[in-house]
Each structure stands twice: as C-alpha cells, then as structure tokens.
Design a protein around this motif. Structure first.
Motif, short mmCIF file in Angstrom:
data_model
loop_
_atom_site.label_atom_id
_atom_site.label_comp_id
_atom_site.label_asym_id
_atom_site.label_seq_id
_atom_site.Cartn_x
_atom_site.Cartn_y
_atom_site.Cartn_z
N ALA A 283 0.53 -1.29 0.05
CA ALA A 283 0.07 0.03 -0.04
C ALA A 283 0.93 1.19 -0.20
CB ALA A 283 -1.02 -0.12 1.02
N VAL A 284 2.02 1.11 0.80
CA VAL A 284 2.78 2.42 0.84
C VAL A 284 3.57 2.59 -0.49
CG1 VAL A 284 4.99 3.36 1.92
CG2 VAL A 284 3.44 2.25 3.36
N SER A 285 3.73 1.50 -1.10
CA SER A 285 4.54 1.63 -2.45
C SER A 285 3.50 2.38 -3.43
CB SER A 285 4.63 0.17 -3.02
OG SER A 285 5.71 -0.34 -2.12
N ILE A 286 2.27 1.86 -3.33
CA ILE A 286 1.34 2.34 -4.40
C ILE A 286 1.19 3.96 -3.94
CG2 ILE A 286 -1.06 2.32 -4.96
CD1 ILE A 286 -1.36 -0.44 -4.48
N PHE A 287 1.10 4.31 -2.83
CA PHE A 287 0.82 5.56 -2.40
C PHE A 287 1.76 6.67 -2.81
CE2 PHE A 287 -2.78 3.90 0.25
CZ PHE A 287 -4.03 4.94 -0.43
N ILE A 288 2.98 5.92 -2.78
CA ILE A 288 4.23 6.88 -2.91
C ILE A 288 4.49 6.66 -4.60
CG2 ILE A 288 6.75 7.04 -2.46
CD1 ILE A 288 6.42 6.41 0.28
N SER A 289 4.36 5.59 -5.13
CA SER A 289 4.67 5.65 -6.33
C SER A 289 3.93 6.20 -7.37
CB SER A 289 4.73 4.13 -7.02
OG SER A 289 5.56 3.24 -6.27
N LEU A 290 2.62 6.50 -7.21
CA LEU A 290 1.69 7.23 -8.38
C LEU A 290 2.04 8.74 -8.27
CD1 LEU A 290 -0.73 6.72 -9.96
CD2 LEU A 290 -2.10 7.40 -8.18
#
Lengths: 266, 259
Positions: free
Chosen positions: A78-85
């Motif tokens: 989830a953290v990956s998604i929130f930072i990657s976008l």
C-alpha cells in the motif's frame, strides 16, 4: 488425426487447471518416494508427508506467522502504491523534476536491500517499521517505472484532443493520462505485489519476532527443517494468491484494461 | 468567419535548419461555407488547420476567427482528427460528452443531445458500447458527434475519412453533408482525395509544398444537395482534372487516375 480429441480435451479446462495440477502432484509423489527410497535424512530434505504432519501439528502458530507476514506485505504494498503514483506523476510532469529525482531512485535500487535492512533497524528501531520500509524499497521501483511509462505512452492525439478543449494539466492527468495508464499500472502492481512478499521476508530475516521469514530462520536454527519447508510453501502460496488478487481486482474494477492486457500478461 | 492573413509557420528541424511549413497564406472563409484543403503530403494543409485550431501558434501573419486573433484553442471550434481518438475506457456516449466535461459545461439535457447526435449518424443503440466494439467508420462517426456536441460554429476536419475504406468513405462523405445541411457550420476540411474535396466543398484550396502555400482556390458551382451521380457531370470532371494538374503538374496527364 487420432490426436485431435485429446488435443481438444487439453485445450480447455484441462490445459489450464488439470494439467498443471497433475504435473505438480506427480512431482510431489516422486519427491515422497525418493526421500524414502534413498533414506534421505529429515534435516536435509523432509518428505512432503513429514512437512505436512510437522506443520499441521503447529498450525495455530504458523497461522499467526502467516498473518504477520501478510500484514507487512500489504502495508508495504500500500505504501508503494501511495508513493509511486505521485512520484511517477512528478517524474513525467517535467524534465527538471525527472533529472532531479531519477538518479536518487536509481540509487535506492543500487543499494542491496539485505545490506540496508540491519541499518534500518538501528535507524528506525526494532519494530514493524523497518520491515515495511524494506518491503517498500524492494517493491516500489518497478511500479514507479510502469506508471511513468503508462503516463508517457498516451498517444499525442489524445493529448491534443484535450488541449483542443482547453483541458487543464490536472484534467489532462485525471481524464486522459491516468486512465490510459491503467493497464500499465496493473502490470506494475503485479510485479510489485510479488516483490512485496520478497521484501517482507528480507525484513523478517534481519529483524523480527514473528512472520514466515522469521519462522524459517528460527526453525532451521533448531533443525526443524520440515516446518521451514512448510513456511516456504505457505510463502509461495501467499505470493500466488496475492498476485491473483491483483489480477481479479483489475478485471472487476477496470474490465476494459484487463481485456487489453490479457494478451500480454494474464 | 475565418480570416487568415499572410500566415506563415516555420519550425526548427532536428539538424538545426529552419523548415518553412507555410508561407504567405491568405484565405477568407465565410460563415457556413465548406472549404477543403487539398495538396500533396508536406504542403502544410494539416499545419494550417492546427493554426486555425489554436493548437500551434503562427510564426507570422494573423489568424482571426470572428474578428478575434486565435492564440489558443477556442470553445466555438470542433475538431475531428484523422484517427477517431476516442477514449477506450469511456462508453460511446461518454466519449461524445467528453468536451462538455472538460469545459465544465455539462447540462441536464446534454446526454439527450448526445443521443440525438448519435442517432443522426446512425449510432443509436451503441451509446453504452465501448469504442473497441465499433468498426473504424462507426468510431469516426462517434468522433464527429463529439466535435459537434458543444454546437461549435466552426468544424475543423483533418483527413477525417483518411483511415477508412473507400466504400465507408463515400458513405461518410454524404453523411457529413447531411449533418452540415441539418446544422450549418463553417467547415475547413483537409483531405488527400480530389473527388472528395470537389464533391463536398463550396471552394477547394489547392496547396503546393516547400514552402506550403496556396496554389489556387477553385470554386465548385455544383448545386446542393450533392450526390455521387454528380461525379459524372462535366463541371465535376473539369474541376477535378484542373486540381489534379495543379498538384501533379505535367505528370497529371500520365497518371490520370491518381487521387
């Protein structure tokens, strides 16, 4: 000619489900027989039956470890998604930002995460946080690249279409670029979820008191090799289930995207 | 009214040299007039269209629409591109409504107007389909509806039927004329096809390349409504032949069938 009916049987349900299951089952049987036939000691290679018996005996404990790992994987993902976008949006929005951030991103990938993990434990303390950070560091990069590629893959004509109706940068992003990038984003998510499992286990190897990675380290230390194998199998299953969950999410939420990417990545 | 005065467009090529895409273009297009731009590849006809659309700035000269200088896209212009450029994730209806959503001018009756437009081009029943379920011709029809949804005074069309097969192309030409009769608009129409230009237009602007400029403007006095039967008329033949000779020069005689 004689092959035709068999080929037809293999083409449908058979080829997709029954065939791989049959191959797996055969391999397990060969494994079981070999271990007994060659009298391989349990601490080297336990038989599948032994793995099952020993793991089932401590099912409750293993379940707790599984939940702990799942927790780390999902939070890291989830953290990956929130930072990657936002990162991908920033990277693609201007040359300047891209030149400023991109080398940093590459650097985070150059650092061996296994080497970084102990340092993170010192920095962040002996808790869940360093494990989540390691999971994130392992998983986010391919996701950023996939999203950025998708945002840049929008045909010039669609951008021109937006411009001809005076679309703002935000409208262009929200109504054209991001929807266009959805199939790319999902191929990135499929890679990221698989890597999240890897990242979580790396984190647990270095510092944890629970989780399947911790279970593997601790049980091999006490020569409980069958339990380590059980944990390994569970980790693989976890990876497959999470990957499929992403596939299903794409099909349910963005059916047009799933249709597009079906040819490339199932 | 579109007024183009001494317009030119230059841009820097990759090797640093300057490319003159357009030079000294003078053209006046009256309201509700149908004008085609014809010419070989590289004559700058699409560039001229982009200048009028406000998608690219002119390097010199003036482009006015209704007395206002065009320096950015205008709300009273609808554009149809060579490819349908529909959004694959939206339904046909939502694609048609796209300009209104971008311009924040969705009104309660907008979906009904979109349905009416789709009915006009024979796409009723396809409102909830996605573009991938439509043929190329149907997609381009939807794109035309999209260009018409905000009821623009001017329609700019950049080889809109270029990607379609010959039969669909003829069918679409007549359909466009029908729409134009139904909702009169100023149309600037870029095409490669000489018969298409003659059949559709009040005037055909023939352009020549390097640098792109206007070779001649030809009036087409054929009566309206136009039909394909008119292709046999001497006026039609004469004009087509003249345009062909302007574009191909002497070669026009030898490659008479070239369009």
């Amino acid at each position: 000619m004689a092959l035709q009916p068999r080929a037809r049987w293999l083409s449908g349900f058979g080829q997709e489900v029954a065939l791989p299951v049959a191959v797996m089952a055969t391999l397990v049987v060969i494994w079981e027989i070999s271990v007994h036939a060659f009298a391989i000691p349990v601490y080297l290679l336990p038989a599948p039956s032994r793995i099952w018996v020993d793991s089932a005996a401590m099912a409750g404990t293993i379940w707790g470890h599984t939940v702990a790992t799942l927790n780390t994987v999902l939070i890291g993902f989830a953290v990956s998604i929130f930072i990657s976008l936002p990162l991908a949006v920033a990277l693609t929005s201007s040359r300047l930002v891209a030149n400023a951030i991109y080398p940093l991103l590459v650097l985070t990938q150059a650092i061996p995460k296994v080497a970084l993990a102990p340092i993170l434990v010192v920095l962040l303390g002996s808790n869940e946080l360093p494990r989540i950070v390691v999971t994130f560091l392992v998983a986010f990069f391919p996701l950023v690249i996939a999203i950025a590629t998708g945002l840049l893959a929008v045909p010039g004509e669609l951008i021109e279409l937006g411009r001809s109706y005076k679309a703002s940068k935000l409208q262009e992003l929200w109504r054209i670029r991001i929807p266009y990038a959805i199939p790319f984003i999902f191929s990135g998510l499929k890679v990221a979820i698989a890597l999240s499992v890897v990242g979580a286990v790396v984190g647990e190897f270095v510092n944890a008191d629970k989780g399947l990675g911790y279970l593997i380290v601790s049980s091999t230390a006490f020569f409980q090799v069958p339990v380590a194998f059980g944990a390994l199998i569970l980790l693989s299953l976890l990876g497959v289930v999470l990957f499929q969950a992403v596939v299903v999410a794409e099909r349910v939420l963005f059916p047009w995207s799933a249709k597009q990417s079906q040819g490339a990545i199932g | 009214m579109i007024q183009i005065t001494n317009a030119s467009k230059t841009y820097a090529a990759r090797d640093g040299s300057t490319v003159h895409a357009l030079s000294g273009i003078d053209l006046e297009i009256a309201d509700a007039e149908f004008v085609s731009l014809v010419g070989p590849s590289g004559c700058g006809k699409s560039t001229l269209l982009r200048l009028v659309a406000g998608l690219a700035p002119a390097s010199g000269g003036l482009i006015d629409v209704d007395g206002e200088t065009v320096d950015q896209p205008r709300r009273d212009i609808g554009i149809v591109f060579q490819s349908p450029t529909l959004l694959p994730w939206e339904t046909v209806l939502d694609n048609v409504l796209f300009p209104l959503k971008i311009m924040h001018s969705m009104s309660p009756d907008a979906p009904d107007r979109a349905r009416a437009l789709l009915r006009l081009v024979g796409l009723d029943g396809f409102e909830e389909k996605h573009p991938s379920e439509l043929s190329g011709g149907m997609q381009q029809r939807a794109a035309i509806c999209r260009a018409l949804i905000h009821d623009p005074d001017i329609l700019l069309m950049d080889e809109p039927f270029g990607a379609l097969d010959a039969l669909t192309r003829e069918e679409m030409s007549l359909e466009l004329l029908r729409i134009w009769t139904d909702q009169p608009k100023t149309i600037l129409f870029v095409t490669h096809s000489i018969p298409e230009a003659v059949l559709l237009s009040d005037r055909v602007v023939v352009m020549s390349p390097r640098p792109g400029r206007i070779a001649e403007i030809i009036n087409v006095p054929l009566p309206r409504p136009r039909t394909f039967d008119m292709e046999g008329l001497p006026e039609f033949q004469e004009r087509s032949q003249h345009i062909r000779s302007l574009i191909f020069g002497d070669r026009g005689g030898r490659h008479g069938a070239a369009t």
